[in-house]
Design a protein around this motif. Structure first.
Motif, PDB file in Angstrom:
ATOM      1  N   GLU A 104      21.403 -47.207 -72.317  1.00 45.97           N
ATOM      2  CA  GLU A 104      20.196 -46.747 -73.014  1.00 45.97           C
ATOM      3  C   GLU A 104      20.438 -45.389 -73.659  1.00 45.97           C
ATOM      4  OE1 GLU A 104      15.440 -45.920 -72.210  1.00 45.97           O
ATOM      5  OE2 GLU A 104      16.618 -47.117 -70.784  1.00 45.97           O
ATOM      6  N   TYR A 105      21.153 -44.521 -72.958  1.00 50.01           N
ATOM      7  CA  TYR A 105      21.491 -43.207 -73.522  1.00 50.01           C
ATOM      8  C   TYR A 105      22.301 -43.369 -74.805  1.00 50.01           C
ATOM      9  CZ  TYR A 105      23.809 -38.627 -73.833  1.00 50.01           C
ATOM     10  OH  TYR A 105      24.285 -37.419 -74.271  1.00 50.01           O
ATOM     11  N   MET A 106      23.267 -44.263 -74.805  1.00 54.41           N
ATOM     12  CA  MET A 106      24.090 -44.472 -75.997  1.00 54.41           C
ATOM     13  C   MET A 106      23.276 -45.019 -77.160  1.00 54.41           C
ATOM     14  SD  MET A 106      27.436 -46.018 -74.023  1.00 54.41           S
ATOM     15  CE  MET A 106      28.260 -46.531 -75.530  1.00 54.41           C
ATOM     16  N   ARG A 107      22.302 -45.852 -76.860  1.00 52.96           N
ATOM     17  CA  ARG A 107      21.434 -46.362 -77.940  1.00 52.96           C
ATOM     18  C   ARG A 107      20.584 -45.255 -78.536  1.00 52.96           C
ATOM     19  NH1 ARG A 107      21.326 -51.025 -74.528  1.00 52.96           N
ATOM     20  NH2 ARG A 107      19.568 -50.198 -73.338  1.00 52.96           N
ATOM     21  N   HIS A 108      20.134 -44.325 -77.698  1.00 54.49           N
ATOM     22  CA  HIS A 108      19.297 -43.230 -78.199  1.00 54.49           C
ATOM     23  C   HIS A 108      20.112 -42.191 -78.964  1.00 54.49           C
ATOM     24  CE1 HIS A 108      16.109 -44.704 -75.481  1.00 54.49           C
ATOM     25  NE2 HIS A 108      15.292 -43.948 -76.192  1.00 54.49           N
ATOM     26  N   TYR A 109      21.364 -41.989 -78.562  1.00 53.92           N
ATOM     27  CA  TYR A 109      22.161 -40.893 -79.129  1.00 53.92           C
ATOM     28  C   TYR A 109      23.511 -41.424 -79.605  1.00 53.92           C
ATOM     29  CZ  TYR A 109      18.543 -38.484 -76.541  1.00 53.92           C
ATOM     30  OH  TYR A 109      17.326 -38.071 -76.059  1.00 53.92           O
ATOM     31  N   PRO A 110      23.535 -42.060 -80.768  1.00 59.29           N
ATOM     32  CA  PRO A 110      24.773 -42.698 -81.252  1.00 59.29           C
ATOM     33  C   PRO A 110      25.878 -41.708 -81.606  1.00 59.29           C
ATOM     34  CG  PRO A 110      23.036 -42.766 -82.927  1.00 59.29           C
ATOM     35  CD  PRO A 110      22.385 -42.294 -81.668  1.00 59.29           C
ATOM     36  N   ARG A 111      25.573 -40.425 -81.716  1.00 54.60           N
ATOM     37  CA  ARG A 111      26.607 -39.442 -82.040  1.00 54.60           C
ATOM     38  C   ARG A 111      27.354 -38.962 -80.788  1.00 54.60           C
ATOM     39  NH1 ARG A 111      24.611 -34.537 -85.376  1.00 54.60           N
ATOM     40  NH2 ARG A 111      26.874 -34.190 -85.388  1.00 54.60           N
ATOM     41  N   VAL A 112      26.958 -39.448 -79.619  1.00 60.48           N
ATOM     42  CA  VAL A 112      27.604 -39.046 -78.378  1.00 60.48           C
ATOM     43  C   VAL A 112      28.499 -40.181 -77.878  1.00 60.48           C
ATOM     44  CG1 VAL A 112      27.296 -38.265 -76.002  1.00 60.48           C
ATOM     45  CG2 VAL A 112      25.653 -37.573 -77.761  1.00 60.48           C
ATOM     46  N   VAL A 147      19.951 -33.408 -59.517  1.00 59.00           N
ATOM     47  CA  VAL A 147      18.806 -34.142 -60.049  1.00 59.00           C
ATOM     48  C   VAL A 147      18.786 -35.535 -59.420  1.00 59.00           C
ATOM     49  CG1 VAL A 147      17.695 -35.070 -62.133  1.00 59.00           C
ATOM     50  CG2 VAL A 147      18.962 -32.908 -62.250  1.00 59.00           C
ATOM     51  N   PRO A 148      17.861 -35.818 -58.493  1.00 60.38           N
ATOM     52  CA  PRO A 148      17.809 -37.151 -57.874  1.00 60.38           C
ATOM     53  C   PRO A 148      17.536 -38.229 -58.922  1.00 60.38           C
ATOM     54  CG  PRO A 148      16.497 -35.564 -56.636  1.00 60.38           C
ATOM     55  CD  PRO A 148      16.859 -34.907 -57.933  1.00 60.38           C
ATOM     56  N   ARG A 275      21.690 -32.176 -71.736  1.00 66.71           N
ATOM     57  CA  ARG A 275      20.245 -32.053 -71.540  1.00 66.71           C
ATOM     58  C   ARG A 275      19.554 -33.377 -71.794  1.00 66.71           C
ATOM     59  NH1 ARG A 275      17.225 -30.223 -68.440  1.00 66.71           N
ATOM     60  NH2 ARG A 275      18.170 -28.157 -68.676  1.00 66.71           N
ATOM     61  N   ALA A 276      19.960 -34.089 -72.842  1.00 66.35           N
ATOM     62  CA  ALA A 276      19.352 -35.381 -73.149  1.00 66.35           C
ATOM     63  C   ALA A 276      19.634 -36.397 -72.043  1.00 66.35           C
ATOM     64  CB  ALA A 276      19.877 -35.898 -74.491  1.00 66.35           C
ATOM     65  N   PHE A 277      20.853 -36.356 -71.487  1.00 67.95           N
ATOM     66  CA  PHE A 277      21.207 -37.290 -70.409  1.00 67.95           C
ATOM     67  C   PHE A 277      20.387 -37.000 -69.157  1.00 67.95           C
ATOM     68  CE2 PHE A 277      24.050 -38.845 -66.990  1.00 67.95           C
ATOM     69  CZ  PHE A 277      24.197 -40.155 -67.426  1.00 67.95           C
ATOM     70  N   ILE A 278      20.233 -35.727 -68.823  1.00 65.52           N
ATOM     71  CA  ILE A 278      19.443 -35.346 -67.649  1.00 65.52           C
ATOM     72  C   ILE A 278      17.988 -35.767 -67.828  1.00 65.52           C
ATOM     73  CG2 ILE A 278      18.556 -33.370 -66.349  1.00 65.52           C
ATOM     74  CD1 ILE A 278      21.227 -31.945 -67.068  1.00 65.52           C
ATOM     75  N   ASP A 279      17.429 -35.512 -69.001  1.00 66.27           N
ATOM     76  CA  ASP A 279      16.030 -35.865 -69.247  1.00 66.27           C
ATOM     77  C   ASP A 279      15.815 -37.372 -69.143  1.00 66.27           C
ATOM     78  OD1 ASP A 279      15.475 -33.206 -69.619  1.00 66.27           O
ATOM     79  OD2 ASP A 279      15.464 -33.296 -71.816  1.00 66.27           O
ATOM     80  N   ARG A 283      13.523 -39.528 -66.391  1.00 68.95           N
ATOM     81  CA  ARG A 283      12.525 -40.552 -66.751  1.00 68.95           C
ATOM     82  C   ARG A 283      12.834 -41.857 -66.036  1.00 68.95           C
ATOM     83  NH1 ARG A 283      13.321 -38.282 -71.928  1.00 68.95           N
ATOM     84  NH2 ARG A 283      14.533 -40.078 -72.629  1.00 68.95           N
ATOM     85  N   GLN A 284      14.113 -42.208 -65.987  1.00 65.53           N
ATOM     86  CA  GLN A 284      14.508 -43.433 -65.299  1.00 65.53           C
ATOM     87  C   GLN A 284      14.147 -43.373 -63.817  1.00 65.53           C
ATOM     88  OE1 GLN A 284      16.145 -46.245 -66.319  1.00 65.53           O
ATOM     89  NE2 GLN A 284      17.003 -45.777 -68.317  1.00 65.53           N
ATOM     90  N   ALA A 285      14.301 -42.195 -63.216  1.00 64.02           N
ATOM     91  CA  ALA A 285      14.061 -42.055 -61.784  1.00 64.02           C
ATOM     92  C   ALA A 285      12.608 -42.319 -61.424  1.00 64.02           C
ATOM     93  CB  ALA A 285      14.477 -40.668 -61.317  1.00 64.02           C
TER      94      ALA A 285
END
Length: 321
Positions: A104-112, A147-148, A275-279, A283-285
């Motif tokens: 999901e992170y990769m879909r949101h941030y294709p430049r990473v 971050v749990p 920061r985007a990955f942590i956020d 949300r997933q948690a």
């Protein structure tokens, strides 16, 4: 200096650099004193580069432009997630977060680009160049920000119906001495002692068995095949317990402990990609049920030296905060 040369005076250059004219004049004078040459010819009405100053500016200008471009690129990384996000985590944790979080992170941030390194042994994520680590909460180093990302987890003992068809189910940890157990080798090479707790009494058992494995999926497969009892997380075994493929035992001795955490070294100057990955992980948690059934084994809680099947009274260490 370049700004002074470009504007032909200190006042406009100082305004561009957000400093006072006197401070800029003193800085230029200090540079001239250090170099031992006059860089500017000054009059009461104008400031112009000397011959030495023209040569100096011509030689340093490309380097300054490169520095300015690099700073602009850094600003882009700070404003929008980009670059490579490096993660270090156990294989079981990688299986757990790959689909619901990483994809999901990769879909949101294709430049990473995401670089995941899976290994059982703990490593210094800063020294080895990782942005973030994933471990059970109690293994997170105390100088890291944690971050749990999962609910608390229980460790349970399971066996197949075929295995129990010829053996009595154990009622206490001590009775494991009468059973064939699937042992686990930890990331540092030692054999894990199975941990139990009931009414404040905590024990660790050096179980015995023919088979030693270092992967949770393999342990689950061995248990399903009737090769012995396995000590796994409730998340790892849920899909097999529900249809009766595995039977849990010693449930009243099954300890619960804090789940997985992301961890990273500092709250200061966090790259936008991290920061985007942590956020997203936070949300997933909030929807921890999404992780159930995604994992096989999150990893043992500790390490020990192998021995005959013995029960040891232990004092459980507190989970890392």
């Amino acid at each position: 200096m370049v700004a002074v040369a470009r504007h032909g005076g200190f006042r406009i250059a100082a305004r561009e650099l957000d400093m006072s004219s006197s401070a800029l004049s003193h800085a230029v004078a200090a540079l001239e004193a250090r170099l031992g040459v006059r860089l500017f010819n000054r009059t009461t009405r104008s400031v112009a580069l000397s011959a030495e100053g023209e040569r100096f500016v011509a030689e340093v200008a490309p380097a300054l432009a490169a520095i300015r471009t690099a700073m602009e690129h850094i600003d882009e990384y700070r404003a929008e997630p980009a670059g490579v996000l490096r993660l270090n985590l156990p294989l079981g944790a990688g299986r757990m977060i790959l689909a619901p979080l990483v994809f999901e992170y990769m879909r949101h941030y294709p430049r990473v680009a995401v670089d995941m390194v899976t290994e059982g042994a703990m490593v210094d994520i800063v020294r080895h160049g990782f942005d973030v680590g994933v471990r059970l909460e109690e293994f997170v180093p105390p100088d890291m920000i944690a971050v749990p990302i999962t609910r608390p987890i229980r460790s349970i003992v399971v066996g197949s119906p075929a295995y129990f068809s010829a053996r009595r189910r154990p009622k206490t940890p001590a009775e494991l001495a009468q059973h064939r157990c699937i042992r686990r080798r930890t990331g540092n090479g030692t054999i894990y002692r199975w941990e139990f707790e009931k009414r404040g009494e905590a024990v660790a058992v050096d179980v015995q068995g023919q088979l030693i494995l270092d992967d949770g999926d393999l342990m689950l497969q061995a248990a399903l095949a009737g090769e012995g009892l396995a000590y796994l997380s409730d998340i790892a075994t849920a899909a097999s317990i529900e249809p009766g493929l595995l039977l849990p035992v010693l449930e009243d001795w099954s300890p619960e402990f804090p789940g997985l955490c992301l961890y990273y070294p500092s709250r200061r100057n966090i790259p936008a990609r991290l920061r985007a990955f942590i956020d997203l992980a936070r949300r997933q948690a909030r929807y921890a049920s999404r992780f159930q059934g995604e994992a096989r084994l999150l990893g043992p809680r500790g390490t020990s030296t192998p021995a005959d099947c013995r029960v040891h009274t232990v004092h459980r260490r507190p989970a890392a905060s």
